[in-house]
Structures are given as C-alpha cells and as structure tokens.
Design a protein around this motif. Structure first.
Motif, PDB file in Angstrom:
ATOM      1  N   TYR A 155      28.678  30.057  47.977  1.00 12.15           N
ATOM      2  CA  TYR A 155      28.763  28.584  47.127  1.00 12.15           C
ATOM      3  C   TYR A 155      28.744  28.985  45.529  1.00 12.15           C
ATOM      4  O   TYR A 155      29.939  28.889  45.096  1.00 12.15           O
ATOM      5  N   VAL A 156      27.793  29.620  44.953  1.00 11.89           N
ATOM      6  CA  VAL A 156      27.643  29.763  43.527  1.00 11.89           C
ATOM      7  C   VAL A 156      28.638  30.743  43.205  1.00 11.89           C
ATOM      8  O   VAL A 156      29.488  30.524  42.109  1.00 11.89           O
ATOM      9  N   MET A 157      28.820  32.016  43.762  1.00  5.66           N
ATOM     10  CA  MET A 157      29.903  32.998  43.310  1.00  5.66           C
ATOM     11  C   MET A 157      31.248  32.439  43.415  1.00  5.66           C
ATOM     12  O   MET A 157      31.992  32.957  42.452  1.00  5.66           O
ATOM     13  N   ILE A 158      31.546  31.740  44.299  1.00  6.00           N
ATOM     14  CA  ILE A 158      33.043  31.105  44.477  1.00  6.00           C
ATOM     15  C   ILE A 158      33.390  30.252  43.335  1.00  6.00           C
ATOM     16  O   ILE A 158      34.201  30.265  42.671  1.00  6.00           O
ATOM     17  N   LEU A 159      32.485  28.994  43.323  1.00  2.91           N
ATOM     18  CA  LEU A 159      32.631  28.197  42.333  1.00  2.91           C
ATOM     19  C   LEU A 159      32.515  28.475  40.810  1.00  2.91           C
ATOM     20  O   LEU A 159      33.068  28.092  40.063  1.00  2.91           O
ATOM     21  N   ALA A 160      31.548  29.330  40.533  1.00  5.77           N
ATOM     22  CA  ALA A 160      31.193  29.936  39.179  1.00  5.77           C
ATOM     23  C   ALA A 160      32.688  30.629  38.576  1.00  5.77           C
ATOM     24  O   ALA A 160      32.738  30.722  37.515  1.00  5.77           O
ATOM     25  N   ALA A 161      33.284  31.154  39.571  1.00 10.54           N
ATOM     26  CA  ALA A 161      34.405  32.052  39.211  1.00 10.54           C
ATOM     27  C   ALA A 161      35.705  30.888  38.552  1.00 10.54           C
ATOM     28  O   ALA A 161      36.467  31.545  38.108  1.00 10.54           O
ATOM     29  N   ILE A 162      35.617  29.821  39.045  1.00 11.46           N
ATOM     30  CA  ILE A 162      36.613  28.782  38.753  1.00 11.46           C
ATOM     31  C   ILE A 162      36.882  28.636  37.103  1.00 11.46           C
ATOM     32  O   ILE A 162      37.874  29.079  36.530  1.00 11.46           O
ATOM     33  N   PRO A 163      35.919  28.426  36.450  1.00 15.63           N
ATOM     34  CA  PRO A 163      36.021  28.252  34.760  1.00 15.63           C
ATOM     35  C   PRO A 163      36.159  29.796  34.270  1.00 15.63           C
ATOM     36  O   PRO A 163      37.030  29.758  33.206  1.00 15.63           O
ATOM     37  N   ALA A 164      35.639  30.875  34.589  1.00 12.36           N
ATOM     38  CA  ALA A 164      36.005  32.108  34.261  1.00 12.36           C
ATOM     39  C   ALA A 164      37.321  32.611  34.520  1.00 12.36           C
ATOM     40  O   ALA A 164      37.909  33.005  33.286  1.00 12.36           O
ATOM     41  N   ILE A 165      37.950  32.226  35.467  1.00 12.64           N
ATOM     42  CA  ILE A 165      39.066  32.655  35.797  1.00 12.64           C
ATOM     43  C   ILE A 165      40.148  31.721  34.975  1.00 12.64           C
ATOM     44  O   ILE A 165      41.153  32.288  34.451  1.00 12.64           O
ATOM     45  N   ALA A 166      40.030  30.347  34.864  1.00 14.40           N
ATOM     46  CA  ALA A 166      40.809  29.497  34.055  1.00 14.40           C
ATOM     47  C   ALA A 166      40.741  29.925  32.551  1.00 14.40           C
ATOM     48  O   ALA A 166      41.768  29.906  32.019  1.00 14.40           O
ATOM     49  N   GLY A 167      39.632  30.343  32.043  1.00 12.83           N
ATOM     50  CA  GLY A 167      39.385  30.739  30.566  1.00 12.83           C
ATOM     51  C   GLY A 167      40.237  31.750  30.413  1.00 12.83           C
ATOM     52  O   GLY A 167      40.712  32.236  29.309  1.00 12.83           O
ATOM     53  N   MET A 168      39.968  32.972  31.356  1.00 11.31           N
ATOM     54  CA  MET A 168      40.877  34.114  31.435  1.00 11.31           C
ATOM     55  C   MET A 168      42.299  34.037  30.919  1.00 11.31           C
ATOM     56  O   MET A 168      42.950  34.655  30.243  1.00 11.31           O
ATOM     57  N   LEU A 169      42.839  32.991  31.974  1.00 10.52           N
ATOM     58  CA  LEU A 169      44.426  32.998  32.190  1.00 10.52           C
ATOM     59  C   LEU A 169      44.635  32.173  30.916  1.00 10.52           C
ATOM     60  O   LEU A 169      45.868  32.576  30.293  1.00 10.52           O
ATOM     61  N   LEU A 170      43.881  31.354  30.276  1.00  8.06           N
ATOM     62  CA  LEU A 170      44.183  30.723  29.042  1.00  8.06           C
ATOM     63  C   LEU A 170      44.131  31.624  28.045  1.00  8.06           C
ATOM     64  O   LEU A 170      45.118  31.676  27.140  1.00  8.06           O
ATOM     65  N   MET A 171      43.215  32.486  27.844  1.00  6.53           N
ATOM     66  CA  MET A 171      43.237  33.700  26.706  1.00  6.53           C
ATOM     67  C   MET A 171      44.419  34.515  27.138  1.00  6.53           C
ATOM     68  O   MET A 171      44.904  35.018  25.954  1.00  6.53           O
ATOM     69  N   MET A 172      44.641  34.942  28.300  1.00  5.57           N
ATOM     70  CA  MET A 172      45.788  35.877  28.395  1.00  5.57           C
ATOM     71  C   MET A 172      47.128  35.258  27.904  1.00  5.57           C
ATOM     72  O   MET A 172      48.108  36.005  27.417  1.00  5.57           O
ATOM     73  N   ALA A 173      47.414  33.691  28.363  1.00  6.84           N
ATOM     74  CA  ALA A 173      48.310  33.151  27.879  1.00  6.84           C
ATOM     75  C   ALA A 173      48.432  33.194  26.421  1.00  6.84           C
ATOM     76  O   ALA A 173      49.672  33.128  25.722  1.00  6.84           O
ATOM     77  N   LEU A 174      47.649  33.336  25.639  1.00  4.99           N
ATOM     78  CA  LEU A 174      47.499  33.345  24.108  1.00  4.99           C
ATOM     79  C   LEU A 174      47.507  34.682  23.404  1.00  4.99           C
ATOM     80  O   LEU A 174      47.564  34.859  22.460  1.00  4.99           O
ATOM     81  N   GLY A 175      47.642  35.461  24.595  1.00  2.00           N
ATOM     82  CA  GLY A 175      47.813  36.924  24.006  1.00  2.00           C
ATOM     83  C   GLY A 175      46.482  37.953  23.851  1.00  2.00           C
ATOM     84  O   GLY A 175      46.530  38.863  23.436  1.00  2.00           O
ATOM     85  N   PHE A 176      45.556  37.321  24.272  1.00  2.00           N
ATOM     86  CA  PHE A 176      44.184  37.962  23.963  1.00  2.00           C
ATOM     87  C   PHE A 176      43.879  38.827  25.507  1.00  2.00           C
ATOM     88  O   PHE A 176      42.932  38.405  26.225  1.00  2.00           O
ATOM     89  N   PHE A 177      44.431  39.959  26.101  1.00  2.00           N
ATOM     90  CA  PHE A 177      44.305  40.397  27.138  1.00  2.00           C
ATOM     91  C   PHE A 177      42.861  41.016  27.414  1.00  2.00           C
ATOM     92  O   PHE A 177      42.166  40.575  28.435  1.00  2.00           O
ATOM     93  N   PHE A 178      42.728  42.073  26.616  1.00  2.00           N
ATOM     94  CA  PHE A 178      41.207  42.739  26.930  1.00  2.00           C
ATOM     95  C   PHE A 178      40.075  41.721  26.674  1.00  2.00           C
ATOM     96  O   PHE A 178      39.407  41.602  27.412  1.00  2.00           O
ATOM     97  N   GLY A 179      40.264  40.871  25.582  1.00  7.55           N
ATOM     98  CA  GLY A 179      39.165  39.687  25.425  1.00  7.55           C
ATOM     99  C   GLY A 179      39.181  38.966  26.517  1.00  7.55           C
ATOM    100  O   GLY A 179      38.015  38.253  26.815  1.00  7.55           O
ATOM    101  N   ALA A 180      40.342  38.543  27.160  1.00  8.93           N
ATOM    102  CA  ALA A 180      40.202  37.556  28.217  1.00  8.93           C
ATOM    103  C   ALA A 180      39.322  38.046  29.431  1.00  8.93           C
ATOM    104  O   ALA A 180      38.572  37.625  30.109  1.00  8.93           O
TER     105      ALA A 180
END
Length: 179
Positions: free
Chosen positions: A36-61
């Motif tokens: 439960y926790v590990m699966i759902l907690a990944a949702i905002p982490a992955i979404a935030g990573m994808l947004l940052m990558m789309a903005l060009g911040f690959f390593f930081g993402a």
C-alpha cells in the motif's frame, strides 16, 4: 491490486466506513508498506520527477524523486509514532498498531491527488485539495481507529498535525542541505 484499488476508493469515497474496516483488520508493518504505502507514495514522487524532467532538470528530478519518496515512507513511521505518543493525552490508548493504521492510510487522498502535480499550477491545486482531504480523513479516523473520544478528536488531530509540521519542517531543512 484489486485490494489496493478498493482501499483507495473506500478512503476517498467513504472514509468512515473504510476506517471501521481498517480498525477491525490486523496490521503488519511490512505488508502494509509493500502492498500500500510504497505504491501510493510513489505517485507524487514520479509525477514530480516527470514534471521536473519536462522542464529540463534531469539530475535534480531523479534526486528529488528519490529523496521525496524515501521521506514519504519515513514520514508514515514518524506519524505513527507521533499518533501513538499523543493518543493517551487525549483519552485514547497507546496502541502502536492502531497508530500505524492511521498513519499508513490517512494520506491516501494526498498521494493519489499528488499525481496531478505533473500539470503545472492546476496540478498543484489538485494536490493541495488532496492533502486537505487527507487531513479530513485523519480527523474522521481518529475516533474510530485510535478510539479517542469524539469530543477530543479535533484537538487530537490538530495536535498531531502541529507536531508533524514541526517534524516535517526539520526534515525539510535537512533535505535542503542535501539537495
């Protein structure tokens, strides 16, 4: 996976009923985390990573996603300990299993809504709404899961939130040092 989806729907659409179900179930740390926790907690982490990558911040993402995810997992344990420690002051038992249940399941709406952060601005508002609703589900779960008297549920919830804010501010300061 069906159990996960059913639990998420229950926590979002009928939290009182879902809390009664959760209160009656046994809980173990590893299964509640891995299923439960590990699966759902990944949702905002992955979404935030994808947004940052789309903005060009690959390593930081990637770094931000990993740190955010790990802190979310640690946050569940910290919240469980805060809930367990404060419960007796508000007429509830010091029950580690009940505290774990509350800490593991109340953030459901925030985690699910956190997936919207991939959409600039609007997604942040959706995530904020999810976080507020998660706090409401925490309040609704306090008397059911922690057996705190209803008349003390709001003050208990506010105390938990207050202590958690202090802990999360300290964690945020530590995070800002390393990122």
């Amino acid at each position: 996976m069906n159990e996960l989806i059913a639990r998420v729907k229950g926590m979002i659409l009928a939290p009182d009923q879902e809390w009664r179900t959760i209160a009656a179930e046994p809980v173990e740390l590893v299964p509640v985390f891995t299923r439960y926790v590990m699966i759902l907690a990944a949702i905002p982490a992955i979404a935030g990573m994808l947004l940052m990558m789309a903005l060009g911040f690959f390593f930081g993402a990637i770094t931000n996603a990993i740190v955010s995810y790990v802190l979310a997992l640690i946050g569940v344990i910290v919240m469980a300990k805060i809930i367990e420690a404060l419960a007796p002051s508000f007429g509830g038992p010091q029950d580690g299993q009940a505290a774990l249940k509350l800490a593991a399941f109340y953030p459901t709406a925030a985690w699910v809504a956190g997936g919207a952060i991939i959409i600039p601005i609007l997604g942040g508002l959706v995530a904020l709404a999810g976080a507020i609703y998660a706090l409401y589900t925490l309040y609704r779960g306090v008397p059911i899961v922690m057996r705190v008297p209803q008349e003390k549920a709001l003050t208990f919830t506010l105390a938990v939130i207050g202590v958690a804010i202090l802990v999360y501010l300290a964690v945020w300061l530590l995070k800002s040092i390393f990122i």
